[in-house]
Design a protein around this motif. Structure first.
Motif, short mmCIF file in Angstrom:
data_model
loop_
_atom_site.label_atom_id
_atom_site.label_comp_id
_atom_site.label_asym_id
_atom_site.label_seq_id
_atom_site.Cartn_x
_atom_site.Cartn_y
_atom_site.Cartn_z
N SER A 169 13.34 -11.03 -8.31
CA SER A 169 14.14 -12.25 -8.28
C SER A 169 14.12 -12.84 -6.87
O SER A 169 14.08 -12.11 -5.87
N ALA A 170 14.15 -14.16 -6.79
CA ALA A 170 14.23 -14.83 -5.49
C ALA A 170 15.66 -14.84 -4.95
O ALA A 170 15.88 -15.19 -3.78
N LEU A 171 16.63 -14.45 -5.77
CA LEU A 171 18.04 -14.54 -5.37
C LEU A 171 18.50 -13.33 -4.57
O LEU A 171 19.49 -13.40 -3.85
N GLY A 172 17.80 -12.21 -4.70
CA GLY A 172 18.20 -11.01 -3.98
C GLY A 172 19.63 -10.61 -4.28
O GLY A 172 20.08 -10.66 -5.43
N ALA A 231 15.17 -6.39 -5.41
CA ALA A 231 14.37 -7.57 -5.09
C ALA A 231 13.97 -7.56 -3.62
O ALA A 231 12.86 -7.96 -3.26
N GLU A 232 14.86 -7.09 -2.76
CA GLU A 232 14.58 -7.09 -1.34
C GLU A 232 13.67 -5.94 -0.91
O GLU A 232 13.13 -5.95 0.19
N ARG A 259 8.63 -8.88 -12.22
CA ARG A 259 8.66 -9.67 -11.00
C ARG A 259 10.00 -9.52 -10.30
O ARG A 259 11.02 -9.20 -10.93
N SER A 274 18.46 -20.25 -12.57
CA SER A 274 17.86 -20.66 -11.30
C SER A 274 16.34 -20.66 -11.31
O SER A 274 15.72 -21.49 -10.65
N ALA A 275 15.75 -19.71 -11.99
CA ALA A 275 14.32 -19.47 -11.83
C ALA A 275 13.49 -20.48 -12.62
O ALA A 275 13.85 -20.87 -13.72
N GLU A 330 19.84 -15.69 -12.53
CA GLU A 330 18.39 -15.71 -12.57
C GLU A 330 17.90 -16.68 -13.64
O GLU A 330 16.99 -17.49 -13.41
N GLN A 361 10.90 -20.25 -14.55
CA GLN A 361 10.09 -19.30 -15.30
C GLN A 361 10.32 -19.52 -16.78
O GLN A 361 11.24 -20.21 -17.18
#
Length: 397
Positions: free
Chosen positions: A368-371, A337-338, A366, A199-200, A196, A202
């Protein structure tokens, strides 16, 4: 000193945006504070080790003097991330740029199975991933394994405890079929947090990353660095008591967060215990997270109530983390996240009610977009970052 300088030069090239003007050796020298001659020698070595490439023609394709554009190689050295979950095995190969190039996942009921059998199947999956990577011009130079358990700061390669798998005091090398390709284990929550952070887009430098699969794990990143604790046991959020006189937990305590916000608990409250980790036939019954999301989207009342209950228990546990650590933010990873669409309202409500000694906003929590890909991606990128920190690990071609 040369090893450090190799890392500095490689890092300078890696940090350069591919959309900016091409980076030359002279540019690198100016950025890292070394002489052009020193940088040229280091660049030659990094090219020889397969870490860098240098364009032979101008990037815009014009005919004329060859360009001197340096870039991190998208072929050659790569990192292999592996993952053992309670219900699956996973593999991921990333190149030196950190870009995922190969993904593999296989459903497996791993709870209670002999470690040797699980690791042998994972080694076969790893071999498939490496073979595909080889076809893309990549060669694996670093291997890291994400496990749902405690990996102490002590002996390298030891999994001290993985209760959801039934493992205790296990040395991965003792059960891995090929001594030349043994991966180094690390806690899955830690790797998900690192993925995270890397990758993010943020601003959080200090945050708590909490994720769930069969169990619940958390990881703390402080000023951009993972905090493992004195013995490597930090992050056992799943066993923080949220109801001290509540349900008994397999760990021996009562009222642990996992009994209210773990996957098995949510499925039980949603009327779907047959899909829980370790339930007979669960591995063949389909993805329980997808099923929960489908039922929640359809307005299934028991599922919505179960997710609300889980979110409130999670918010209660995270309140303690916020008050104790004072993080920039909280990140929900893994299955959380999902399922964030239905968890976030109740988690945020609980935090809003209970975090009273410091400023807090809903946006500080928030997903994570990685799930669920976070741990295996973090494992692969950990292997790459070790190479970036010490390029002498790469053989000279």
């Amino acid at each position: 000193m040369r090893r450090r300088n190799l890392s500095v030069v490689l890092g300078a090239v890696a940090a350069h945006s591919p959309l900016a003007r091409p980076l030359s050796r002279a540019d690198v020298a100016g950025r890292v504070g070394l002489t052009r001659a020193a940088v040229s020698s280091l660049v030659d070595e990094l090219i020889g080790r397969g870490a860098l490439t240098e364009a032979e023609t101008a990037p815009d394709g014009r005919v004329g003097r060859p360009g001197r554009a340096l870039s991190v190689s998208d072929e050659g050295p790569a990192g292999l991330g592996l993952e053992i979950g309670v219900t699956h095995l996973g593999a991921c190969v990333v190149d030196l740029r950190g870009e995922p190039r190969v993904w593999r996942r296989a459903d497996r009921a791993n709870a209670g199975r002999p470690a040797g059998q699980v690791l042998a199947e994972l080694a076969a999956l790893a071999a498939e991933a490496e073979a595909e990577a080889h076809g893309l011009g990549l060669r694996v130079e670093g291997r890291v394994l994400a496990v749902p358990g405690v990996v102490p700061n002590g002996p390298v390669g030891r999994v001290e405890r993985a209760p959801n798998l039934g493992w205790c005091a296990l040395d991965v090398a003792d059960h891995w079929p090929d001594p030349a390709t043994v991966p180094e284990p690390e806690n899955e929550a830690n790797l998900g947090a690192l993925a995270e952070y890397w990758s993010a887009e943020q601003a959080e430098q200090t945050f708590v990353h909490v994720s769930a699969d069969a169990g619940i794990g958390a990881a703390l990143v402080i000023d951009g660095r993972l905090f493992r604790g004195a013995r490597g046991f930090a992050g056992e959020l799943g066993h923080v008591p949220v109801h001290p006189d509540g349900l008994p937990c397999p760990c021996g305590a009562r009222g642990c967060l996992e009994q209210y916000a773990g996957q098995a608990a949510v499925l039980r409250e949603a009327g779907l215990p047959q899909y829980g980790p370790g339930a007979p036939g669960a591995a063949e019954a389909g993805d329980p997270v997808v099923l929960l999301a489908e039922r929640a989207s359809a307005g299934h009342a028991p599922t919505l109530a179960a997710l609300d209950r889980a979110g409130r228990a999670l918010g209660l546990a995270l309140t303690s983390a916020v008050d104790l650590i004072d993080p920039d933010g909280l990140v929900l990873g893994g299955t959380y996240a999902e399922l964030a669409e239905w968890l976030l309202p109740s988690v945020r409500a609980e935090l809003a009610d209970r975090v009273t000694v410091r400023p807090w906003t809903a946006e500080a929590l928030r997903p994570s977009a990685l799930g669920r890909r976070g741990p295996v991606l973090g494992a692969a990128r950990t292997g790459v970052r070790r190479i970036m920190a010490d390029p002498t690990l790469l053989p000279v071609r």
